[in-house]
Design a protein around this motif. Structure first.
Motif, short mmCIF file in Angstrom:
data_model
loop_
_atom_site.label_atom_id
_atom_site.label_comp_id
_atom_site.label_asym_id
_atom_site.label_seq_id
_atom_site.Cartn_x
_atom_site.Cartn_y
_atom_site.Cartn_z
N ILE A 1 2.32 10.35 -10.91
CA ILE A 1 0.96 10.55 -10.76
C ILE A 1 0.41 10.25 -9.47
CG2 ILE A 1 -1.17 9.53 -11.76
CD1 ILE A 1 0.41 10.99 -14.02
N HIS A 2 0.84 9.52 -8.74
CA HIS A 2 0.48 9.27 -7.19
C HIS A 2 0.59 10.39 -6.66
CE1 HIS A 2 -1.83 7.37 -4.26
NE2 HIS A 2 -0.70 7.61 -3.46
N SER A 3 1.92 11.36 -6.86
CA SER A 3 2.07 12.29 -5.82
C SER A 3 0.96 13.28 -6.05
CB SER A 3 3.53 12.73 -6.07
OG SER A 3 3.38 13.69 -7.59
N GLU B 1 -1.98 12.58 -6.55
CA GLU B 1 -3.32 12.08 -6.30
C GLU B 1 -3.47 11.77 -4.71
OE1 GLU B 1 -4.75 8.78 -8.81
OE2 GLU B 1 -5.77 10.10 -10.14
N CYS B 2 -2.18 11.54 -4.10
CA CYS B 2 -2.16 10.82 -2.68
C CYS B 2 -3.18 11.88 -1.82
CB CYS B 2 -0.81 10.87 -2.44
SG CYS B 2 -0.55 9.89 -0.70
N ALA B 3 -2.96 13.04 -1.79
CA ALA B 3 -3.69 13.94 -1.05
C ALA B 3 -5.31 13.81 -1.28
CB ALA B 3 -3.44 15.31 -1.01
N PRO C 1 0.66 -1.22 0.02
CA PRO C 1 -0.10 -0.13 0.02
C PRO C 1 0.72 1.40 0.16
CG PRO C 1 0.17 -0.83 2.31
CD PRO C 1 0.94 -1.66 1.30
N CYS C 2 0.23 2.31 -0.30
CA CYS C 2 0.93 3.66 -0.27
C CYS C 2 0.74 4.03 1.24
CB CYS C 2 0.32 4.61 -1.22
SG CYS C 2 0.77 6.61 -0.46
N PRO C 3 1.63 4.34 2.08
CA PRO C 3 1.31 4.21 3.51
C PRO C 3 0.51 5.55 3.75
CG PRO C 3 3.37 4.84 3.17
CD PRO C 3 2.87 4.35 1.70
N GLN C 4 0.39 6.56 2.99
CA GLN C 4 -0.11 7.78 3.33
C GLN C 4 -1.41 8.21 2.92
OE1 GLN C 4 2.71 10.50 3.67
NE2 GLN C 4 4.14 9.93 2.14
N CYS C 5 -2.24 7.14 2.20
CA CYS C 5 -3.58 7.52 1.84
C CYS C 5 -4.48 6.32 2.47
CB CYS C 5 -3.56 7.85 0.55
SG CYS C 5 -2.82 7.00 -0.74
N HIS C 6 -4.27 6.15 3.64
CA HIS C 6 -5.30 5.29 4.40
C HIS C 6 -5.80 4.06 3.56
CE1 HIS C 6 -5.07 8.77 6.82
NE2 HIS C 6 -6.12 9.42 6.06
ZN LIG Z 1 -0.69 7.75 -1.25
#
Ligand SMILES: [Zn+2]
Ligand SMILES: [Zn+2]
Ligand SMILES: [Zn+2]
Ligand SMILES: [Zn+2]
Length: 756
Positions: free
Chosen positions: A304-306, A308-310, A282-287
Motif C-alpha cells: 500500500i505504501h508503495s 502512497e509514498c510519492a 520512518p519510511c526514509p523516502q517521504c520526508h
Molecule cells: Zn514513503
C-alpha cells in the motif's frame, strides 16, 4: 509554485456546470469529455500541479543535520553515569531522542541512516527495550552498516533475542557469530550467550508465539446476536435494531477496518495505528511523514505504501482531507472489487454490475468489508455544485497521481481496459462522498507534549512512568480517520445508545445504556445533547448529513436544558442568572476572537476580571503563595459560574495540571495543597462525568490527576473509586493501557494494599 486552489480554480472554469447529478461515474466523465483544447489544458494543469509538488530535499544538508544529531547523542551516551541508575537512564533516553532525530533527518542517506539506527539500537538495548533494539540493528544492517563491524550488531541482536526468550533467533545469530574471527572480548560474550542458549533450550521455553497481530483478526465480529439489520427503504433505510434487551456495557459488535489514515504525521504507526512511543521507524523516502512501530508493521504495509509514498513526498494528501482515505479504500479494496466486477465489456457496464452487487451486500451474511463499503450512504446527489466539482477534481487528481507516479495500474492490469482511469476516479469520488457522512474519527489519550516522549524524567523503565508523571498523559487527540461500514449502519440520535472504544484499527461498540428488544440502536454523528445546543446540532446534521434530527432529545419540550446547564452565568451587575445567546459565545475562552458576553436582563457586558486573575496565577504555580491565590480565586468562581459550568471545569483542569506540573518540576507541596487539589479534583471529575460520561476519553484523561495524587498517597480513594479507575483504564487502547496499568500497579495498588 502552483497551488491546489489555483489549479482547481482554473480547472473549474474549463468544466461545464453540472446541473443534475446522476452518479459518480457520470460526474467524472464530465471532466474527461471537454472540447479538445479545453481538455488539453485541463489535463496539463493536473500534470503541472503534480510536477510542481515534487520537492527533493538537499541530501547533503540532511546528512549533515543527521550527523550532528547523532554526535549529540553520542556525547550524551558516552558520558552516561555508571553508578547512578536514574542519571544513567536519563542519559540513555536523551541519547535515544537524539538518535531518533538523526534517523528522521537522514531521510534517504543510507550511510547516516544505518549509523543512526545502530546507535539507537545500542541505547534502546541499555534501556531494556529489546524488541525495538533488535529491529534497530536489523535496520542498520538493511541500510548498509559497514561489513567489518557487523558482528557488533549481530552480537547485540543475539543478546536481545536472549532477553526476549527467542530461541530460534538466538541460535541463528550465534551460529553466524561462530563463523567469525572475533577478539577476546567478543568471544567471551559469545560463550556467555551460548550458555544462555543451552539454558533456554533446557527450560524448553516454547518458541515465542507469533504475536496475534491485528491483521489476523476478522474485520467484523458479531459477538452476541443481540441485534439485527433492518431495511425500511424510503423511511430510514438500513438501521440497527436490538433483538433482545441489551445491558449497559454489553458488547454489540467489534469492527476492524483495513483502511484508516493517521490525522497527524509521525505520531502513530501507519499499519496498526498504535502510538509510536519510543522508536519510530520512518519510511526514509517521504520526508518523515510516515512512521511504523516495528519492522513487521512496515513490511505489512509495504505494498500500500508503495502507492502512497510519492504522494506523501509531495505532501499531496494533507491537502486533500477525506479524499486521502477514499484513495486508501480504493487501494485496499480495488482488487476485490475487480474480482466482483465480472466481465463488463465497457466501463458503463462494469459500473452497473459493481453497483448492483454492492447494493445487495448488506443483506448477505458475511459480506466482506470491501463490498459493505461500496454501498454506504452518500449525499453527493444533494451536494451543492461547487462541492461536487471540488470532490470530483480531487478524485481526478488522485487518479492521475496513481497513473503517473505509482505502479498501481500495472498491478491492477486495468490499463488494458479502455476507460479504466474513469472507473478509478469514479470509485475514489464515490468513497469520498460516502466518507463525508460515514467516516469515523477516533480519539485517544496522548502525552500532553508529544515531543517529550523521550523526556528523561518521564520514565523509570520501559512503559513504566516515574512517580508523579501520570498527569502528563492528560490530553485527548483525534488520531485517526477510519472507514467502518458496519458501524455506519447505525442511525443518528443526539443521545446515542452506544459508546465506542477504539483500539488501533478496531472499534468495539458497547451499549451505553439499557436497550430494550426491538429498540433501534443509535450512534451520535455530532457533539451530543450535553455538549451542543439543538440549533448547533441541526445545522451540522443538515450540512453534512442532509437531514433534520427528530430524536427524543431534539423533539422534547426543552431540548437545550442539559447543554445550557453547563453554561449558566450570574450577572456581575444585576445578579441575574443567564446563558449566552449566540453560538460563538459558548466556549469563548477557547477562541481567539473575544466576543463580549452580555447579561440577558440588564444587557451589561461582563468584565470577567476573575478569569484574568486566575489565569495569571496559573503561570506561577511553583510558588506556594501563588497557589494559595489560585485556590482562592477558584473558590470565588462559585459566585459567577454556576453548577458544572464548562469554563469552571476548564479552569479546574488547568489549575490541577499546572500544580502537578510544578510539583513534577520540584515544587514542594504541603497538606493544604493536597487538600485543595483533591477538592477541586472531585468537582472536576463529577462535572466531566456529567458532561462527557465516565467512560469518555476526556474523563479518563482527567483520571491521570487522581492517579498522581493517589500515587503520592495524598488522595483518599474509596475502594469503589479505585475500582472505577481500573474499569476506566480498560477502555484505553492496548498501547496506552499498558502504561496506565503499570502506573496503577507500581504506585497505587501497593498504597491501597498498605492502607487496607
Ligand atoms: Zn514513503
Ligand atoms: Zn504498528
Ligand atoms: Zn437529535
Ligand atoms: Zn445583568
Amino acid at each position: 509554485m502552483l497551488t491546489l486552489s489555483k489549479v482547481f480554480a482554473e480547472q473549474n472554469e474549463l468544466v461545464p456546470f453540472i446541473s443534475s447529478y446522476q452518479n459518480e461515474l457520470e460526474t467524472v466523465k464530465v471532466l474527461h469529455t471537454l472540447p479538445a483544447a479545453k481538455q488539453q489544458r485541463f489535463n496539463e494543469l493536473t500534470h503541472e500541479l503534480l510536477d510542481s509538488l515534487d520537492d527533493v530535499h538537499d541530501l547533503k544538508a540532511c546528512a549533515e543535520r543527521s550527523r550532528s544529531s547523532r554526535e549529540h547523542g553520542n556525547a550524551v551516551y558516552t558520558k552516561r553515569s555508571k553508578t547512578n541508575e536514574s542519571d544513567r537512564r536519563e542519559s540513555l533516553l536523551l541519547a535515544c531522542h537524539f538518535y531518533t532525530q538523526a534517523i528522521l533527518q537522514a531521510e534517504n542517506v543510507h550511510e547516516e541512516l544505518c549509523l543512526g539506527y545502530a546507535n539507537r539500537g545500542m541505547a534502546l538495548q541499555d534501556f531494556g527495550l529489546y524488541k525495538e533494539a533488535y529491529d534497530d540493528c536489523e535496520c542498520a544492517l538493511e541500510y548498509g552498516y559497514p561489513q567489518k563491524l557487523q558482528h557488533k550488531l549481530i552480537m547485540r541482536q543475539a543478546h536481545c533475542a536472549w532477553q526476549l526468550g527467542d530461541v530460534r533467533k538466538l541460535r541463528e545469530h550465534l551460529s553466524w557469530l561462530e563463523q567469525q574471527q572475533l577478539n577476546a572480548g567478543y568471544v567471551n560474550q559469545l560463550e556467555q550467550l551460548q550458555e544462555q542458549l543451552t539454558k533456554l533450550q533446557e527450560q524448553q521455553v516454547s518458541e515465542p508465539k507469533e504475536e496475534l497481530t491485528s491483521e489476523q483478526a476478522p474485520s467484523l465480529q458479531i459477538l452476541a446476536r443481540n441485534h439485527k439489520i433492518w431495511n425500511s427503504p424510503g423511511v430510514k433505510g438500513r438501521h440497527m435494531v436490538a433483538t433482545q434487551s441489551i445491558q449497559p456495557g454489553d458488547i454489540i459488535f467489534k469492527e476492524q477496518t483495513a483502511c484508516f489514515v493517521p490525522l497527524e504525521p509521525g505520531l502513530i504507526c501507519q499499519q496498526c495505528a498504535a502510538s509510536v512511543l519510543y522508536a519510530p521507524i520512518p519510511c526514509p523516502q517521504c520526508h518523515q511523514q510516515v512512521v511504523y512501530c516495528s519492522r513487521h508493521c512496515r513490511q505489512l504495509n509495504e505494498q500500500i505504501h508503495s502507492y502512497e509514498c510519492a504522494g506523501y513526498r509531495k505532501n499531496l494528501f494533507t491537502m486533500l482531507g477525506v479524499s486521502h482515505l477514499a484513495l486508501r479504500m480504493v487501494l485496499f479494496y480495488m482488487q476485490e472489487w475487480l474480482t466482483e466486477l465480472g466481465k463488463g465489456s465497457n466501463v458503463q457496464e462494469a459500473w452497473k454490475l459493481l453497483m448492483a452487487k454492492a447494493s445487495k451486500s448488506y443483506d448477505w451474511p458475511g459480506a466482506s468489508q470491501g463490498l459493505l463499503s461500496l454501498c454506504m450512504m452518500s449525499h453527493l446527489d444533494k451536494a451543492a455544485a461547487e462541492e461536487l466539482i471540488y470532490y470530483a477534481l480531487c478524485a481526478n487528481l488522485l487518479q492521475v497521481y496513481l497513473h503517473k507516479c505509482t505502479k498501481f495500474y500495472e498491478q491492477l492490469e486495468v490499463e488494458t481496459r479502455e476507460d479504466g482511469h474513469l472507473l478509478i476516479a469514479a470509485l475514489i469520488l464515490r468513497c469520498a462522498g460516502q466518507l463525508l457522512c460515514n467516516g469515523h474519527v477516533s480519539d485517544t489519550i496522548v502525552l500532553r507534549f508529544q515531543c517529550h516522549t523521550m523526556e528523561s524524567k518521564l520514565w523509570r523503565a520501559p512503559f513504566h512512568l516515574s512517580l508523579g508523571q501520570m498527569h502528563k498523559f492528560d490530553s485527548v487527540a483525534l488520531t485517526t480517520a477510519l472507514n467502518l461500514p458496519y458501524l455506519a449502519l447505525c442511525n443518528h440520535a443526539c443521545a446515542p445508545s452506544i459508546r465506542l472504544h477504539c483500539d488501533g484499527r478496531a472499534v468495539s461498540c458497547l451499549a451505553a445504556q439499557q436497550i430494550e428488544a426491538d429498540e433501534e440502536i443509535f450512534n451520535c454523528y455530532t457533539l451530543d445533547y450535553r455538549n451542543s445546543s439543538c440549533a448547533m446540532r441541526q445545522a451540522q446534521l443538515q450540512q453534512t448529513f442532509k437531514f433534520r434530527c427528530k430524536c427524543i432529545k431534539c423533539a422534547g419540550s426543552k431540548p437545550d436544558e442539559i447543554f445550557l446547564s453547563f453554561n449558566r452565568y450570574r450577572c456581575e451587575f444585576c445578579a441575574h442568572i443567564f446563558v449566552p445567546g449566540q453560538r460563538e459565545e459558548f466556549k469563548w475562552w477557547e477562541s481567539e476572537s473575544n466576543s463580549a458576553i452580555n447579561c440577558s436582563k440588564c444587557q451589561a457586558t461582563q468584565l470577567f476580571n476573575w478569569f484574568g486573575i486566575l489565569r495569571r496565577t496559573l503561570e506561577f504555580c511553583s510558588e506556594q503563595q501563588q497557589r494559595r491565590k489560585a485556590y482562592k480565586a477558584f473558590k470565588e468562581l462559585d459566585t459567577w459560574l454556576l453548577d458544572y459550568h464548562s469554563l469552571k471545569l476548564h479552569l479546574a483542569q488547568q489549575l490541577i495540571a499546572a500544580c502537578l506540573t510544578a510539583k513534577a518540576d520540584g515544587a514542594t507541596f504541603d497538606d493544604s495543597d493536597y487538600k485543595q487539589l483533591s477538592r477541586i479534583l472531585d468537582y472536576l471529575l463529577a462535572g466531566v462525568a456529567a458532561q462527557h460520561g465516565a467512560d469518555s476519553m476526556t474523563y479518563i484523561s482527567h483520571l491521570t490527576y487522581l492517579m498522581d495524587l493517589a500515587a503520592f498517597g495524598k488522595y483518599k480513594c474509596s475502594s469503589e473509586q479505585l475500582k472505577a479507575v481500573r474499569t476506566a483504564i480498560n477502555y484505553l487502547p492496548t498501547d496506552t493501557k499498558r502504561i496506565f496499568v503499570n502506573y496503577y500497579n507500581d504506585f497505587i495498588e501497593q498504597r491501597s494494599a498498605a492502607n487496607a
